[in-house]
Design a protein around this motif. Structure first.
Motif, mmCIF file in Angstrom:
data_model
loop_
_atom_site.group_PDB
_atom_site.id
_atom_site.type_symbol
_atom_site.label_atom_id
_atom_site.label_comp_id
_atom_site.label_asym_id
_atom_site.label_seq_id
_atom_site.Cartn_x
_atom_site.Cartn_y
_atom_site.Cartn_z
ATOM 1 N N UNK A 1 -22.554 39.265 -25.529
ATOM 2 C CA UNK A 1 -22.305 38.097 -24.479
ATOM 3 C C UNK A 1 -21.127 38.417 -23.826
ATOM 4 N N UNK A 2 -21.047 38.141 -22.324
ATOM 5 C CA UNK A 2 -20.161 38.673 -21.581
ATOM 6 C C UNK A 2 -18.787 38.009 -21.818
ATOM 7 N N UNK A 3 -18.838 37.016 -22.686
ATOM 8 C CA UNK A 3 -17.269 36.441 -22.808
ATOM 9 C C UNK A 3 -16.838 37.406 -24.026
ATOM 10 N N UNK A 4 -17.568 37.673 -24.926
ATOM 11 C CA UNK A 4 -17.061 38.560 -26.057
ATOM 12 C C UNK A 4 -16.620 40.012 -25.389
ATOM 13 N N UNK A 5 -17.836 40.424 -24.596
ATOM 14 C CA UNK A 5 -17.368 41.855 -23.842
ATOM 15 C C UNK A 5 -16.009 41.834 -23.491
ATOM 16 N N UNK A 6 -15.691 40.661 -22.279
ATOM 17 C CA UNK A 6 -14.506 40.822 -21.766
ATOM 18 C C UNK A 6 -13.367 40.681 -22.922
ATOM 19 N N UNK A 7 -13.498 39.911 -24.024
ATOM 20 C CA UNK A 7 -12.187 39.766 -24.935
ATOM 21 C C UNK A 7 -12.026 41.020 -25.825
ATOM 22 N N UNK A 8 -13.203 42.096 -25.726
ATOM 23 C CA UNK A 8 -13.036 43.136 -26.467
ATOM 24 C C UNK A 8 -13.004 44.369 -25.559
ATOM 25 N N UNK A 9 -13.575 44.621 -24.621
ATOM 26 C CA UNK A 9 -13.587 45.640 -23.726
ATOM 27 C C UNK A 9 -13.035 45.495 -22.341
#
Length: 94
Positions: A58-66
């Protein structure tokens, strides 16, 4: 020179006040981008961004992690380049 363009031609005199004004404006701008990407995309807008995905995440998770890390590295590059331009423009070269 057009309205909104920055004159990057070196000057012969030191303009410390102009240098610090430009530096402060750049720093605040980059901090706003950093905040929106790291806190905004990773926390505040996460649910809306999770409707999209990158590589299965998910894009929100991706932004938070990477994504926030990549943007942070890009902000460092932008800061270094702009500060070099400002040092030349305002005659602050060391």
């Amino acid at each position: 020179m057009q309205k909104g363009e920055v004159d990057l031609e070196p000057t012969n005199t030191h303009d410390a006040a102009g240098y610090w004004k430009a530096t402060l404006r750049l720093t605040i701008s980059l901090l706003v981008v950093w905040f929106l990407v790291s806190y905004g995309a990773g926390i505040i807008f996460r649910e809306a961004l999770d409707n999209f995905s990158i590589g299965g995440a998910p894009l929100g998770f991706w932004f938070a992690q990477n994504g926030a890390i990549y943007v942070f590295l890009a902000l460092i590059v932008v800061y270094c380049r702009k500060m070099t331009q400002y040092e030349k423009k305002f005659g602050i070269e060391g």
